[in-house]
Scaffold this motif. Structure first.
Motif, mmCIF file in Angstrom:
data_model
loop_
_atom_site.group_PDB
_atom_site.id
_atom_site.type_symbol
_atom_site.label_atom_id
_atom_site.label_comp_id
_atom_site.label_asym_id
_atom_site.label_seq_id
_atom_site.Cartn_x
_atom_site.Cartn_y
_atom_site.Cartn_z
ATOM 1 N N MET A 111 1.975 32.361 29.488
ATOM 2 C CA MET A 111 3.344 32.292 29.994
ATOM 3 C C MET A 111 3.416 31.626 31.352
ATOM 4 S SD MET A 111 5.140 35.791 28.811
ATOM 5 C CE MET A 111 3.996 36.842 29.654
ATOM 6 N N GLY A 112 2.333 31.766 32.123
ATOM 7 C CA GLY A 112 2.290 31.154 33.442
ATOM 8 C C GLY A 112 2.481 29.653 33.375
ATOM 9 N N ASN A 113 1.960 29.029 32.310
ATOM 10 C CA ASN A 113 2.117 27.578 32.183
ATOM 11 C C ASN A 113 3.584 27.192 32.127
ATOM 12 O OD1 ASN A 113 -0.410 28.478 31.064
ATOM 13 N ND2 ASN A 113 -0.812 26.344 30.631
ATOM 14 N N ILE A 114 4.346 27.967 31.362
ATOM 15 C CA ILE A 114 5.750 27.646 31.139
ATOM 16 C C ILE A 114 6.546 27.799 32.428
ATOM 17 C CG2 ILE A 114 7.816 28.367 29.904
ATOM 18 C CD1 ILE A 114 6.209 27.762 27.698
ATOM 19 N N ALA A 115 6.467 28.995 33.015
ATOM 20 C CA ALA A 115 7.213 29.236 34.248
ATOM 21 C C ALA A 115 6.711 28.310 35.343
ATOM 22 C CB ALA A 115 7.043 30.686 34.677
ATOM 23 N N GLY A 116 5.402 28.097 35.377
ATOM 24 C CA GLY A 116 4.795 27.269 36.419
ATOM 25 C C GLY A 116 5.270 25.832 36.363
ATOM 26 N N ALA A 138 8.079 24.789 35.036
ATOM 27 C CA ALA A 138 9.506 24.792 35.412
ATOM 28 C C ALA A 138 9.651 24.812 36.928
ATOM 29 C CB ALA A 138 10.211 26.000 34.798
#
Lengths: 99, 441
Positions: free
Chosen positions: B76-81, B83
């Motif tokens: 999930m960090g990839n996605i929020a990161g 963004a």
């Protein structure tokens, strides 16, 4: 999974959004953290914090920033748990029977 | 104590770590004259299983080792990161993510070649590889304290506390699954897979990780297809925005090129984790008698993480109409939901619930492997029970200080790992030249 967004990044994003009149990409990114669910689009569990529904996003952002600063969380700390804790402290839910 | 760990995590995950990891990547790229990247086609051939030998030392295939390593980095960090990187650095940050991803490929080639070059049989006679082994075997017994430092940091740093809490939050928010139930189910799943050793971990990761990656990339392509006409302009903005703030889209207004560069590099470095050493723990179990082959396969990890998954996320966000003037669709999940109504957010949640679980499984394997190195096969092996008990507890309660301690230990792995990799790099070069000469001969 360690690539979590950090507290510093959230603070910088929200501060930049507020400086810019809370509009555009940065405001949208900041807003995501104001309603932190694991993946945005879902409703956060209501028992964790109770922000007044009529409070504008920009004002919530300002209060979140103040709470994060007051908590003294390190800039490099992962954002999700720190933001959840700050929101719970800033917007505590009324105890049962309070209303 | 709370303030100490809060300060510690801020320091170890700060800019010096980014500079160290990106700088090491530049050094490895120059040292190898980008040879690993030039042999990317050969790496894919190895991954396909063409060069596999059943009698080679090790326990799992190249494909399963790569899947296990990837399960620890994609989340999930990839996605929020991504963004946040676009919000803070504009579209140009994506270009610098690509550059840093390429540097990460060089770093992983070196660390994972070493993990198979210097393996050591454990008390059961099974060949084990990873940073603590290449530190001890490659640099000599006097470096054992450095190996022990790595093992201690990885044992603590890979505790699945944060993932368990995130998974419980996700399950509760998306499907109203009570946190205690999520914790117990996760503990059971992690226990079942990890108690089967590296073979079962590899088999599980080899099944789940490619499926989740394909689902995410496929879903992303569907979303992008809705705005296909914007793709050329977005790609142009990514490249030009890296050098000219005004040419980008996203949140780059008022930034310098240096700030855009740091934003992108930082995101890629933290996303693909090249150089921290975890990847070498997974690839050290690969069944091969050619260490360079494992290095080449491992090199594909940052490519998949950064150049495929993070780029897909960026394209989804940027083609969905984000502009500095209008609060558009910023998160991938929102974009998925907009393009696939009633399905998008749920699909992303399901994919990342699976990634959180596979991360816990892989981390449990890493943690127990390091505990065995430190305390021996029997006593170290018992650490798995501590690991498992922590999962349901963490699903309910994760103090910030605990997360900070774990995150500090995780980042500190870079010190022994990078020290050893830089010292042993010449030996990787010798092995690499020998391997490529034999391939061409």
């Amino acid at each position: 999974m360690r690539a979590e967004v950090t507290v510093g990044e959230v603070v910088a994003t929200c501060r930049a959004a507020l400086d810019d009149g809370f509009r555009g990409t940065r405001a949208a990114a900041c807003e995501w953290f104001l309603d932190p669910c694991a993946v945005c689009g879902a409703t956060p569990p209501p028992e964790r914090w109770c922000a007044p529904p009529d409070l504008a996003a920009a004002q919530r952002a300002e209060r979140l920033l103040a709470a994060l600063v007051q908590a003294g969380t390190a800039a490099g700390a992962p954002a999700p748990p720190a933001v959840r804790a700050a929101l719970a402290a800033e917007f505590p839910c009324p105890a049962a029977g309070d209303d | 104590m709370e303030a100490f760990w809060a300060a510690a995590v801020g320091i170890v995950w700060g800019l010096p770590l980014v500079i160290l990891l990106a700088g090491a990547g530049v050094w490895f790229m120059l040292l190898s004259r980008a040879a690993p990247l030039r042999h990317a086609g050969h790496a894919l051939a190895i991954l396909s299983g063409r060069y596999e030998r059943r009698d080679a030392p090790g326990e799992i295939s190249h494909f399963r080792a790569l899947s296990a390593a990837l399960s620890g980095t994609i989340g999930m960090g990839n996605i929020a990161g991504v963004a946040i990187a676009i919000a803070m650095g504009g579209s140009g940050a994506v270009f610098w993510m690509w550059v840093a991803g390429a540097l990460g490929m060089a770093t992983k080639f070196f660390t994972c070649t070493l993990s198979c070059l210097y393996r050591k049989p454990d008390s059961q006679g099974v060949m084990q590889g990873g940073p603590m082994y290449y530190i001890e075997v490659g640099l000599g017994p006097r470096f054992r304290p450095l190996a022990m430092l790595f093992a201690a940091c990885a044992m603590v740093g890979c505790l699945g506390v944060f993932q368990s809490n995130q998974l419980a939050g996700l399950m509760q928010a998306q499907w109203s699954v009570p946190a205690p139930l999520t914790g117990l189910l996760a503990m059971t799943a992690v226990g079942y897979v990890v108690l089967g050793g590296s073979v079962r971990v590899g088999r599980f990761a080899g099944l789940v990780v490619p499926l989740m990656c394909l689902l995410y990339l496929g879903g992303g392509l569907l979303v992008i297809a809705d705005h296909a006409e914007r793709v050329p302009a977005v790609l142009r903005a990514i490249v030009l925005g890296a050098f000219d703030v005004d040419a980008g889209i996203g949140g780059a207004a008022g930034l310098t090129v240096k700030e855009i560069l740091v934003t992108g590099v930082r995101r890629a470095v933290f996303s693909n984790e090249a150089g921290l050493g975890t990847e070498a723990l997974a690839h050290g179990a690969a069944q091969t008698d050619e260490p360079v082959r494992e290095g080449l396969v491992a090199m594909l990890g940052p490519f998949i993480d950064t150049h495929l998954v993070c780029t897909m996320t960026a394209l989804v966000i940027l083609t969905s109409g984000v502009s500095p003037q209008a609060a558009g669709v910023v998160t991938t999940a929102q974009a998925f939901e907009a393009s696939l109504p009633g399905l998008g957010a749920g699909l992303v949640s399901a994919i990342f619930a699976a990634f959180a679980l596979t991360t816990m499984i892989t981390y449990a394997y890493y943690s127990v492997k390091c505990a065995k190195y430190l305390f021996g096969e029997r006593r170290g092996g018992a650490f798995v029970w501590i690991y498992l008990v922590l999962i349901p507890i963490a699903a309910l309660w994760t103090p910030t200080t605990t997360v900070n301690i774990i995150d500090t230990a995780y980042a500190l792995m870079v010190i022994p790992n990078m020290t050893a990799t830089l010292l042993l790099a010449p030996r990787v070069l010798v092995a690499m030249r020998d391997y490529f000469a034999r391939q061409e001969g």
